[in-house]
Design a protein around this motif. Structure first.
Motif, PDB file in Angstrom:
ATOM      1  N   PHE A 167     -60.460  32.875   3.127  1.00 46.10           N
ATOM      2  CA  PHE A 167     -59.077  32.444   3.357  1.00 46.10           C
ATOM      3  C   PHE A 167     -59.043  31.010   3.916  1.00 46.10           C
ATOM      4  N   PRO A 168     -57.967  30.274   3.640  1.00 41.31           N
ATOM      5  CA  PRO A 168     -57.946  28.829   3.955  1.00 41.31           C
ATOM      6  C   PRO A 168     -58.235  28.491   5.416  1.00 41.31           C
ATOM      7  N   GLY A 169     -57.694  29.284   6.356  1.00 41.39           N
ATOM      8  CA  GLY A 169     -57.903  28.979   7.764  1.00 41.39           C
ATOM      9  C   GLY A 169     -59.357  29.015   8.183  1.00 41.39           C
ATOM     10  N   PRO A 190     -61.263  27.815  -0.492  1.00 45.86           N
ATOM     11  CA  PRO A 190     -60.115  28.581  -0.002  1.00 45.86           C
ATOM     12  C   PRO A 190     -59.468  29.383  -1.132  1.00 45.86           C
ATOM     13  N   TRP A 191     -59.085  30.601  -0.804  1.00 46.73           N
ATOM     14  CA  TRP A 191     -58.403  31.444  -1.789  1.00 46.73           C
ATOM     15  C   TRP A 191     -57.581  32.493  -1.066  1.00 46.73           C
ATOM     16  N   TRP A 192     -56.525  32.960  -1.744  1.00 49.04           N
ATOM     17  CA  TRP A 192     -55.648  33.959  -1.126  1.00 49.04           C
ATOM     18  C   TRP A 192     -56.423  35.230  -0.811  1.00 49.04           C
ATOM     19  N   GLY A 193     -55.944  35.939   0.224  1.00 48.11           N
ATOM     20  CA  GLY A 193     -56.658  37.130   0.672  1.00 48.11           C
ATOM     21  C   GLY A 193     -57.970  36.719   1.324  1.00 48.11           C
ATOM     22  N   GLY A 222     -64.582  19.361   0.455  1.00 51.15           N
ATOM     23  CA  GLY A 222     -63.418  20.201   0.192  1.00 51.15           C
ATOM     24  C   GLY A 222     -62.537  20.463   1.391  1.00 51.15           C
ATOM     25  N   CYS A 223     -62.775  19.768   2.499  1.00 51.64           N
ATOM     26  CA  CYS A 223     -62.015  20.055   3.722  1.00 51.64           C
ATOM     27  C   CYS A 223     -60.557  19.601   3.616  1.00 51.64           C
ATOM     28  N   ALA A 224     -60.309  18.475   2.975  1.00 56.03           N
ATOM     29  CA  ALA A 224     -58.930  17.997   2.817  1.00 56.03           C
ATOM     30  C   ALA A 224     -58.129  18.964   1.947  1.00 56.03           C
ATOM     31  N   ASP A 225     -58.763  19.506   0.930  1.00 56.84           N
ATOM     32  CA  ASP A 225     -58.100  20.474   0.050  1.00 56.84           C
ATOM     33  C   ASP A 225     -57.713  21.724   0.835  1.00 56.84           C
ATOM     34  N   ALA A 226     -58.594  22.184   1.708  1.00 60.74           N
ATOM     35  CA  ALA A 226     -58.298  23.356   2.529  1.00 60.74           C
ATOM     36  C   ALA A 226     -57.138  23.068   3.477  1.00 60.74           C
ATOM     37  N   GLU A 227     -57.091  21.847   4.027  1.00 59.48           N
ATOM     38  CA  GLU A 227     -55.962  21.458   4.884  1.00 59.48           C
ATOM     39  C   GLU A 227     -54.652  21.524   4.102  1.00 59.48           C
ATOM     40  N   ASP A 228     -54.680  21.140   2.831  1.00 61.22           N
ATOM     41  CA  ASP A 228     -53.479  21.222   1.999  1.00 61.22           C
ATOM     42  C   ASP A 228     -53.032  22.671   1.829  1.00 61.22           C
ATOM     43  N   TRP A 229     -53.994  23.572   1.642  1.00 61.96           N
ATOM     44  CA  TRP A 229     -53.662  24.992   1.540  1.00 61.96           C
ATOM     45  C   TRP A 229     -52.960  25.465   2.820  1.00 61.96           C
ATOM     46  N   VAL A 230     -53.521  25.087   3.965  1.00 60.28           N
ATOM     47  CA  VAL A 230     -52.939  25.496   5.244  1.00 60.28           C
ATOM     48  C   VAL A 230     -51.537  24.924   5.407  1.00 60.28           C
ATOM     49  N   ASN A 231     -51.349  23.676   5.024  1.00 61.76           N
ATOM     50  CA  ASN A 231     -50.030  23.056   5.125  1.00 61.76           C
ATOM     51  C   ASN A 231     -49.010  23.791   4.250  1.00 61.76           C
ATOM     52  N   ASP A 232     -49.450  24.222   3.081  1.00 63.31           N
ATOM     53  CA  ASP A 232     -48.547  24.968   2.199  1.00 63.31           C
ATOM     54  C   ASP A 232     -48.193  26.333   2.783  1.00 63.31           C
ATOM     55  N   ILE A 233     -49.127  26.937   3.534  1.00 67.79           N
ATOM     56  CA  ILE A 233     -48.831  28.211   4.197  1.00 67.79           C
ATOM     57  C   ILE A 233     -47.811  28.008   5.309  1.00 67.79           C
TER      58      ILE A 233
END
Length: 268
Positions: A167-169, A190-193, A222-233
């Motif tokens: 999960f993204p976090g 990062p991926w859902w679930g 890939g850390c910036a991409d994961a931050e984007d996932w968190v921001n979208d959450i």
């Protein structure tokens, strides 16, 4: 076989095919010839939910589990690993869940630290893993430990591993905490679930001509991409009222599968 959902055909087999071992096709559209079974219990692992009969894979998959679980057993508070779904005896689409896990190269590993490795079959059906997330996966919760970080790191540093879904976090937390060589973080995706377990996907083995690898992860950690996932959450975009409704997912039939999968089903 014509018109019958492939999951019914593959889900009906209780043992592997009597063939030379090989993964066939892609992770989400393929099968497994000559699959081998992970022993239900070992010195540093236990296979969970035995009634599902999903503790099958390619021999290298079984070896990887033995190796990683031995490393996990050296972490404080961990006696090894609880192993969730791998693949069905002949791979292929599953009766329930998972779009992937079809060629014996995917492994779900529970986030729950095992205190005991002598669970009965009944206990393995009833015990559950524990969630590591809060805020819908934007952050880790109090159950997350440095030991989780180290086990995921050990898995990612293994050259057999193609990528790991979490999960993204968790990815963001690992990016914050890692102070050494960060190259392994590229494989943590990062991926859902994926907050009760993490999902390890192995590369196609050398010489497996009928196995189709997924494209490699993008370069970088890939850390910036994961931050984007968190921001979208945390700040979800409003739904588009004009967006078309998603089409129901069509069940795979044997016409969708590699031709070799027919012989996998027909083998003794």
């Amino acid at each position: 076989m014509v018109g019958i959902p492939a999951k019914q055909l593959f889900g009906g087999h209780a043992h592997g095919s009597a063939q030379a071992v090989q993964p066939i096709g892609s992770y989400a559209k393929g099968c497994l010839a000559g699959g081998v079974q992970l022993p239900e219990t070992g010195p540093t692992w236990q296979a969970m939910r035995l009634s599902r009969n999903r503790n099958w894979g390619y021999p290298e998959t079984v070896s990887f589990i033995k190796d990683l679980s031995a490393k996990a057993a050296r972490q404080p508070g961990w006696s090894g690993l609880y192993i969730g779904d791998m693949s069905q005896p002949r791979g292929g689409p599953m009766l329930t869940g998972h779009r992937s896990h079809q060629i014996g190269m995917d492994i779900d590993i529970w986030m729950r630290p095992p205190q005991r490795l002598n669970l009965t079959a009944a206990e393995r059906e009833n015990i559950s893993s524990i969630s590591m997330r809060r805020a819908n996966g934007a952050y880790v919760n109090e159950n997350w430990t440095r030991q989780h970080h180290e086990i995921l790191k050990a898995a990612a540093q293994d050259p057999r591993v193609a990528r790991i879904f979490v999960f993204p976090g968790a990815k963001v937390q690992m990016c914050k905490d890692e102070k050494g060589d960060r190259r392994w973080l590229r494989k943590i995706r990062p991926w859902w679930g994926h907050h009760y377990h993490f999902h390890v996907r192995l590369n196609c083995p050398k010489g497996a001509r009928n196995c189709v690898n997924q494209a490699s992860p993008p370069s970088g950690d890939g850390c910036a991409d994961a931050e984007d996932w968190v921001n979208d959450i945390l700040h979800p975009k409003p739904p588009d009222p004009n967006a078309p409704k998603p089409k129901p997912r069509r069940e795979l039939t044997m016409a969708d599968m590699p031709n070799q999968c027919i012989s996998v089903l027909q083998s003794q």
